[in-house]
Design a protein around this motif. Structure first.
Motif, PDB file in Angstrom:
ATOM      1  N   GLY A 250       0.849  -1.186   0.000  1.00 45.29           N
ATOM      2  CA  GLY A 250       0.000   0.000   0.000  1.00 45.29           C
ATOM      3  C   GLY A 250       0.878   1.226   0.000  1.00 45.29           C
ATOM      4  O   GLY A 250       2.061   1.147   0.335  1.00 45.29           O
TER       5      GLY A 250
ATOM      6  N   ALA B 160      -4.835   1.387   0.510  1.00 50.69           N
ATOM      7  CA  ALA B 160      -3.977   0.210   0.665  1.00 50.69           C
ATOM      8  C   ALA B 160      -4.806  -1.055   0.476  1.00 50.69           C
ATOM      9  O   ALA B 160      -6.010  -1.072   0.701  1.00 50.69           O
TER      10      ALA B 160
ATOM     11  N   ASN C 104       6.865   0.695   0.067  1.00 46.00           N
ATOM     12  CA  ASN C 104       5.815   0.049  -0.702  1.00 46.00           C
ATOM     13  C   ASN C 104       6.380  -1.211  -1.366  1.00 46.00           C
ATOM     14  O   ASN C 104       7.526  -1.224  -1.796  1.00 46.00           O
TER      15      ASN C 104
END
Lengths: 398, 398
Positions: B161, B174, B200
């Motif tokens: 996310g 997310a 991420n």
């Protein structure tokens, strides 16, 4: 499906190579002198962590290149060498070639404009005509400023089209079809008789924003130039982004309408087919007694002509939608809009902002600033001068 | 409209700051030792151009941190100090947290995997459960490998996310809604008891491609992860790109159909609404006796089920169209496709390639390579280990 990961040999940046190392060390020395003023070699050594032998070698090379002057002095009773940057002993030239003009700026190492002039060129001029006009202008400006030709460390030239760095040629899709396929670098170097660095005009516009403009503290900035074509210059992580072979920022060819008008690139419904000044002129000239100009669009908008305002609104929203994709991908801090419509101010910014917020991920849409360029029509030439400093390692990336 | 350009103070990168300089110098020393093997301090000084005092100070700090060992030796008859990198004295941990699993990898300074294990997590698990599972797994692996906890220089953790680097929290949008708004960094540091770097998952996948994968010579690479969401990790100019506050690569929210389905981000017709595994599962489960899984999609495609092939083809073309915009903007050399559908190989690559070529500027469409990831499901954890090395200045950017 997975293979055994293997260790990598780190050859790409080749940090151990002598020339890369020397350039890095020279950058450190220039930055230090720009920050503090003249220093002795011993002081430079202490402030940079470089050995005195390294400092002495690099100062010698810089002195031979005319970038610094050295004078004998004493420090704590000992003989020493004081090193000073030559601000006008070495100048850079920025050149902006447009469809109908060429502009030349002479700039000093410490980012001052020494001289500047622009002349018109006929629409559809040959590449050689533009280059010769630039060379004449440069010689005039040097003479008027009392500068020797040898003081020019290089020229940075902005071209309104994508440049393939593998071949040094403008590739198809340029706003100047007469320039496509010509080795513009060779042409310029033989006419200007200085080292030449060429770049796309939007890239130089972006570079100018973070060196000459109000955005010097910004690491991630997008400069969008809306003109006959639409292109973007990218400052990412503090440096200009060139990609694999230099063809970046081609946002004018983002698909906006899957079944839209045919674009000069061969695709359909590209941003340029709905938001360039060329299409705006085409739309607004229909039914008018004679074709209108970009200047007319600005004037009519301020007179609140409904058709003009509608065309600007539609174009702005489409640019905003394309900007949303760019912002979702790159998370810039600022998007700067330039080109001949920049004078429209909020009339153009407002629909761009609406398009951005409508199509971006909410957190990105809300936090990305969009502003008009404050450098006017000299942004590209100023960026050209910066390019010279950077390519020669006189200033570090930003 | 134009204002007088002004000189810029170059404060952003602050190249003169002592800590930045020390980190840069430490990187040079590590790169040199990785390239040559053990060296004396005097040899390091000659090969890097750094003064002997600078080398001696940094070697002392690195020795205290366990990164190098020093042994007395002689060189040309004189006493000297030999410096050697500790390859297992200092290890990095890579952790990949998915919707239904957590994976931990222990890696050495010279890019070898020392230990690796993954365990399943229940769908919809709380953040704390994922973190505790990772901590247990790490302790097991350390014990089995005979490593002290103190040998761990840090852990790099991939989260599926967008992470807002200003707050250290996962932001809305997310794939793990249970993790949104939680300060995941604090949670991880207190459970793992080592310095933690979060990123991420797509960013770490991209980093793995250029450090552990076959793309170590590539400066501009896009890693596209197609899963329940669609995201990209960007390596630009040789370094990971994080943008203004870390929310980059959100290509899943590029508008594909202006009036399309509502997306979880609040917009309409985003790429995720036509090409994520979630929508493919939804489309193909309609009329099926029970909901299908991602594994079923792969199996049915190889069995040449017509509906499955059509859904993959439509999704692939939409991904290709989004990739065309990315390639037009960034001119990457390679686009790597990862995620659970990577096993489809040409069945998925072919429609992506068609979409890319249809919508990209011709020169860019023809020259951008698209390949499947060869690192399988360990890409993100491997990228996590790389992140630790980079954040601690043990290896330079790439």
């Amino acid at each position: 499906m997975s293979v055994e990961p293997r260790p990598t040999t780190k050859t790409r940046r080749n940090p151990g190579s002598q020339s890369a190392l020397r350039q890095l060390n020279q950058q450190r020395i220039v930055e230090t002198l720009l920050g503090t003023g003249p220093l002795t070699q011993a002081e430079i050594s202490r402030q940079t962590g470089l050995s005195t032998a390294t400092v002495s070698n690099i100062v010698k090379i810089m002195s031979d290149d005319g970038l610094v002057s050295t004078t004998p002095t004493t420090s704590s009773g000992r003989r020493a060498v004081s090193v000073r940057l030559n601000s006008e002993g070495a100048v850079a030239v920025g050149i902006d070639v447009g469809r109908t003009h060429v502009r030349v700026i002479i700039a000093s190492l410490d980012y001052r404009i020494i001289a500047e002039r622009a002349v018109p060129l006929p629409l559809g001029h040959l590449a050689i005509e533009g280059v010769e006009a630039a060379a004449r202008l440069l010689n005039e400006l040097l003479e008027e400023s009392g500068l020797q030709h040898s003081a020019v460390v290089g020229a940075g030239v902005g071209i309104p089209g994508p440049i393939d760095s593998r071949t040094g040629t403008v590739i198809q899709g340029a706003i100047l079809p007469e320039w496509v396929g010509i080795n513009i670098l060779e042409l310029l170097e033989s006419a200007l008789e200085v080292p030449v660095y060429i770049d796309n005009d939007a890239n130089l516009g972006a570079l100018a924003q973070v060196t000459w403009g109000p955005h010097s503290t910004i690491s991630d900035l997008i400069f969008v130039k809306i003109g006959s074509g639409i292109g973007a210059g990218l400052i990412l992580g503090g440096s200009p982004h060139y990609g694999h072979y230099g063809v970046t920022g081609e946002i004018g060819h983002a698909t906006i309408f899957e079944q839209g008008m045919i674009c000069r690139c061969g695709n359909r419904g590209c941003l340029e087919t709905v938001a360039s000044t060329a299409i705006m002129i085409e739309l607004l000239s229909r039914g008018a007694p004679e074709p209108i100009t970009t200047e007319d669009i600005v004037r009519l908008a301020f007179e609140r002509d409904p058709a003009t305002l509608r065309v600007i609104d539609d174009a702005g929203q489409a640019v905003g939608r394309a900007m949303a994709n760019v912002a979702n991908l790159l998370n810039p801090e600022v998007i700067v809009v330039g080109g001949p419509l920049a004078e429209l101010g909020e009339l153009l910014l407002d629909p761009i902002r609406r398009g951005l917020i409508r199509h971006a991920v909410p957190s990105v849409g809300e936090s990305t600033q969009i502003v008009m360029s404050s450098l006017g029509n000299r942004a590209e030439a100023l960026g050209g001068a910066t390019l010279v400093f950077q390519q020669q390692g006189i200033h570090s990336a930003l």
